[in-house]
Design an enzyme around this catalytic site. Structure first.
Site, PDB file in Angstrom:
ATOM      1  N   LYS A  90     -25.290  27.961   5.580  1.00 39.99           N
ATOM      2  CA  LYS A  90     -26.059  28.111   4.332  1.00 39.99           C
ATOM      3  C   LYS A  90     -27.546  28.170   4.674  1.00 39.99           C
ATOM      4  CE  LYS A  90     -26.415  25.874  -0.253  1.00 39.99           C
ATOM      5  NZ  LYS A  90     -25.975  24.714  -1.078  1.00 39.99           N
ATOM      6  N   SER A 111     -24.127  25.878  -5.611  1.00 40.79           N
ATOM      7  CA  SER A 111     -25.100  26.739  -4.998  1.00 40.79           C
ATOM      8  C   SER A 111     -24.631  27.342  -3.653  1.00 40.79           C
ATOM      9  CB  SER A 111     -26.393  25.975  -4.756  1.00 40.79           C
ATOM     10  OG  SER A 111     -26.179  24.931  -3.819  1.00 40.79           O
ATOM     11  N   SER A 153     -22.184  21.447  -5.209  1.00 44.43           N
ATOM     12  CA  SER A 153     -22.519  22.759  -4.636  1.00 44.43           C
ATOM     13  C   SER A 153     -21.616  23.219  -3.505  1.00 44.43           C
ATOM     14  CB  SER A 153     -23.971  22.769  -4.150  1.00 44.43           C
ATOM     15  OG  SER A 153     -24.841  22.953  -5.235  1.00 44.43           O
TER      16      SER A 153
END
Lengths: 501, 485
Positions: free
Chosen positions: B81, B156, B180
């Site tokens: 990420k 997210s 997330s």
């Protein structure tokens, strides 16, 4: 003038920011020090790069605890850090890690000594209470160059202990005495170097005035970022006079933050209460509450040096030193300990040793270091004893030679000068120079009698016998001449009086 | 069969690499080919340095050849990420503010992945600064749900989940502040674990809300998820909130059939879609049939979780994001006057609307006169929620709920309604507030869209959660599932 007009009393509280003597920064492993190129002493944590986290420097916490122990504070079981949020380019994270609710030091007091009537007279002593001290991070430095601004983060993250007093100070002289005492305690315990030239000690000064006898405190102003003891003194004088003028003119004091222009000797308004920052403090989630173990406190307790004024009292009361010498010796721990080593080697005449250390040794050290005055600023440049060639036991040896009558006090000065240059033992210098006093009573008696018999001194003898004490000195010159100056002057004096009686 | 490599689990790839029937270079080349074919469609990656990946693969193959392989993840690509620092790679957080930032240092997890021989494989899209539940808040690109390209992948960590579901990479790292990792895992039909707070170092994870953030593993199977978890958990002196590896969390637990499972009262009624409720109820019945003790538990303060979260998280975020000011790195406004004006303009230009909304909210709840009513009260509510969860978990081993109330929604559907979007995390937020480990496990479909259930355990009960997940996974067909693209 340091005192306010008599019907007004000034009330002062100080917030003293001291850079701690540590190898690494307070929340990062980056080292710090003076005189580096801009942004040389930074790392991802110091720069607040995304993803970096603070780690509390144990050494900084221990120095803070040590300060607490030095001033007799209570060391809490826990301390923790909070974020103080404000935007400014010198602040890499735009929040400063500080301790708002649970500081590392709570309470304590600092003994101060006010100036005496003269240099030789001890002044009044007073205790100034410490409210608390908290460990936080310093910020960088912003400077403006041409059309732009430059920022140097070398100072960012340097451990800063903010020491907050109660409003116990009542004059500029007290503020000055407090700072000198604080600096001595911090440097002697190795907590901080307090070099004001390098910005290692900065002060915020809260001043208010009230009518004498009134208990309620007046509205205070805070003058920020004073970087010398004299600036604090001048600010108190200036701000007291300004507040008196305002109140006597029927105006009121505005609670405001002020700055100080040392060149002009004038304060100025930085911002008033309406513009006060909202720092939005909250507990820093990256640093868990820190437990301070009693074992750590006990270990650090052993590092607390003897209090400055306890030492001074001991020197005067137990060792019989004159106040002046005692007050000079206790200013620097290394000097006092040097002195004590000498006393240990020759315990019967501490004053004789103190006299040589406080006068001759400091004078020669200062001269050889090119300093203007010894101990003028014990914090910045404690007279370097490490480079001194004379060792304490050698100085004790010199005093012993004098005390034993081997050399005169006058000769001792000469020997001292030689010792300072060469580091040789006093006895070796005395022998090499043939300075050993003649204390042979039989030989001296003979010489004294010969001189008395000399008609050239008959007039002086008559005057002495007629009651003129000083006339006896005229006989000493010829005796010294016959002994090449080596006759023990004390012995000669005794012999002359005996034969002329 | 090189063309099928993207369908294999990390564990299987590891076995082939170990057996010498596969090289890391061949694997990475196959994945790069797939990346070239599909990333424009899915939008999972924001950056992939192909030459760097192949160089890492060659180094791994050389190590293995020299008998210096570093374990089961040697040569296996792990995508990361874009809020987790890897030295020399972009660290954009999918924000215009950091669009040009290249990290000069490695996060702890990046160091760990190198230490076990994994290939650091590209940067994954996300909601800007991890704020969002759909990855629509990325300033860099859109990411689409591989199961339905008209829909969001969740967020997210939307890129992390979509990359797995699209077969672009076998393993990925996400971060989880309020759900997330788990919410996009549920929407994309993959496994996502948010570990116990403190199990994995946050050093190098760009902070959103420091007291809630955790890095976690994402994979297409429980086994793979566990492999990655074991590589990540290790002591790190650079994060004072990290307590390092825990045998309790990582040692496989006993018989999953003996687990006591608590069902929080009322959780299945709260706006949960019928098909989601049906899939989760079927999972409960599965566990009951396996011999697990099922009971209902009370969590009376559960309703406080979302409002509490949005006070605590935004308060911390408002401070954490203060450092993005254009002075040292990142976007700098050219309309600068004084330094302070430059900082203000840089922030106004660099942050997107959701980030600004949260900074404003967080600044407000911490401001003088309001902090007691909002921030301090939220801390009290948080403590209450934590103590209720710990009390419930004293009586049962895990709590089981849906991961998300509804399946993935359409792109743009909730973009104008942030409050509706915040409810996506209603089941996942409490684990962050209480610091507890939580796992999302694929358990069915709502139409063509994946659905997951959510397990929460006591601190350091990761092994129990994974054991429960494995029991379910073994009996169902949801492991290794990928969307047809």
């Amino acid at each position: 003038m340091s005192t306010p007009p008599s019907d007004w009393e000034v009330v002062i509280g100080l917030e003293v920011h001291v850079q701690l003597h540590t190898r690494a920064k307070v929340f990062a492993s980056s080292p710090w020090g003076f005189g580096k190129e801009p942004n040389e002493q930074v790392d991802p944590v110091v720069l607040g790069l995304p993803g970096t986290l603070p780690v509390v420097n144990r050494e900084a916490v221990e120095k803070s605890i040590l300060f607490g122990l030095v001033v007799g504070a209570s060391v809490p079981e826990h301390c923790s850090w909070d974020r103080k949020n404000y935007f400014y380019p010198d602040n890499p994270k735009n929040y400063q890690l500080t301790q708002k609710d649970f500081p590392v030091v709570v309470g304590g007091q600092v003994e101060i000594e006010l100036p005496g009537a003269s240099r030789n007279v001890m002044g009044e002593h007073k205790f100034i209470r410490i409210h608390h001290a908290h460990l936080e991070e310093d910020v960088g430095k912003l400077s403006h160059a041409g059309s732009g601004s430059l920022v140097d983060y070398n100072r960012a993250g340097v451990p800063l202990l903010e020491i907050v007093t109660e409003p116990d100070l009542r004059s500029s002289a007290e503020a000055e005495a407090f700072l000198r005492s604080l600096v001595a305690m911090l440097t002697q315990a190795g907590v901080a170097d307090c070099d004001m030239e390098k910005g290692q000690l900065r002060c915020d000064c809260n001043v208010s005035i009230r009518r004498r006898g009134v208990e309620k405190l007046g509205t205070r102003t805070e003058t920020k970022n004073l970087n010398s003891i004299s600036s604090v003194r001048d600010t108190v004088i200036y701000e007291t006079a300004r507040q008196v003028r305002e109140l006597e003119a029927g105006r009121s004091i505005t609670q405001e933050t002020r700055g100080w222009n040392a060149e002009l000797g004038r304060g100025y308004v930085l911002r008033d209460k309406e513009d006060a920052h909202d720092y939005r403090y909250f507990p820093d989630p990256d640093i868990p509450t820190l437990k301070i173990s009693r074992e750590t406190v006990a270990r650090l307790g052993k590092l607390v040096p003897e209090n400055l004024y306890d030492r001074q009292r001991r020197y005067v009361d137990k060792l019989g030193l004159p106040y002046t010498a005692a007050s000079v010796l206790v200013n620097a721990r290394a000097l006092a300990e040097w002195f004590e080593l000498a006393v240990a080697a020759h315990p019967t005449n501490p004053s004789g040793i103190a006299n040589l250390v406080a006068n001759d040794l400091l004078r020669d050290l200062a001269a050889s270091a090119g300093n203007a005055g010894p101990l003028a600023d014990s914090a910045a440049a404690p007279v370097s004893l490490s480079s001194c060639l004379i060792k304490p036991a050698q100085l004790a040896g010199l005093v012993k030679l004098t005390d034993d009558g081997v050399i005169s006090k006058q000769q001792a000065k000469e020997v001292f000068t030689e010792m300072f240059k060469s580091g040789q033992d006093a006895a070796a210098i005395v022998d090499a120079k043939g300075l050993r006093q003649n204390s042979d009573t039989g030989e001296l008696e003979k010489i004294v009698q010969e001189v008395i018999a000399d008609p050239a001194v008959a007039k002086s003898i008559a005057e002495y016998r007629a009651g003129n004490e000083k006339a006896i000195n005229a006989l000493k010159g010829p005796i010294m001449k016959r002994t090449q100056g080596k006759a023990n002057p004390v012995l000669i004096d005794q012999l002359l009086r005996k034969f002329l009686a | 069969m090189a063309d099928a490599l993207h369908t294999l689990s990390a564990a299987e790839l590891g076995r082939r690499l170990a057996a010498g029937t596969l090289t890391s270079r061949a694997l990475c080349e196959a994945l790069i080919t797939r990346y070239k074919a599909l990333n424009e469609t899915v939008g999972a990656f924001t950056h992939l340095d192909q030459a760097d990946v192949l160089a890492q693969a060659d180094a791994s193959d050389a190590r293995r050849k020299a008998g210096q392989g570093r374990g089961p993840l040697e040569g296996i690509p792990v995508a990361i990420k874009d809020n987790i620092a890897v030295k020399g790679q972009p660290l954009t957080c999918s924000s215009k503010m950091l669009a040009s930032l290249v990290s000069p240092y490695d996060s702890h997890v990046a160091e760990r992945l190198c230490a076990v021989g994994a290939i650091l494989y590209g940067r994954l899209n996300m909601d800007e600064f991890a704020m969002g539940s759909s990855t629509e808040n990325s300033a860099l690109r859109k990411t689409f749900n591989p199961w339905d390209l008209a829909r969001i992948p969740g967020g997210s960590s939307g890129g992390s989940a979509a990359a797995l579901a699209a077969g672009l990479v076998p393993l990925s790292l996400g971060s989880d502040t309020g759900g997330s990792i788990r919410q996009p895992a549920s929407h994309c039909g993959v496994v996502g674990l948010k570990p116990t707070y403190g199990l994995i170092s946050r050093f190098g994870l760009v902070a959103f809300a420091s007291s809630l953030d955790q890095i976690g593993p994402m994979a297409r199977s429980i086994e793979d998820c566990e492999l990655l978890l074991n590589a990540l958990a290790s002591a790190d002196a650079r994060d004072m909130t990290c307590f390092g590896p825990s045998d309790r969390a990582l040692t496989p637990s006993g018989d999953a059939k003996k687990l006591r499972i608590g069902i929080p009262k009322g959780f299945l009624g709260k706006g949960v879609a019928a098909e989601v409720a049906a899939a989760v109820n079927a999972a409960v019945e599965f566990y009951r049939a396996q011999g697990c003790a099922i009971s209902e538990v009370e969590l009376p303060s559960a309703d406080l979780a979302v409002p509490t979260y949005y006070v605590v998280a935004t308060a911390e975020a408002s401070s954490n994001l203060g450092r993005y000011d254009g002075v040292r790195y990142g976007h700098r406004s050219t309309s600068a006057g004084t330094p302070v004006e430059m900082m203000t303009a840089s922030r106004s230009e660099g942050f997107g609307p959701e980030v600004k909304r949260r900074i404003l909210l967080g600044t407000f709840v911490l401001s003088a006169g309001y902090a007691d009513a909002y921030y301090v009260r939220a801390l009290r509510a948080r403590a209450k929620i934590r103590s209720e969860y710990l009390a419930a978990l004293a009586g049962v081993d895990v709590l089981l709920t849906p991961t998300v109330p509804t399946p993935a929604f359409k792109v743009g559907e909730k973009a104008s309604d942030p409050l509706q979007l915040y409810l996506e995390d209603i089941f996942t937020i409490p684990a962050n507030l209480a610091g507890l480990p939580a796992l999302s496990v694929p358990c069915g479909k709502s139409g063509h869209l994946p659905v997951g259930f959510h397990l929460v355990g006591a601190p350091l009960s990761e092994a129990k959660l994974l054991a429960a997940g494995r029991l379910f996974e073994a009996a169902h067909g949801f492991a290794h599932q990928q969307a047809a693209l």
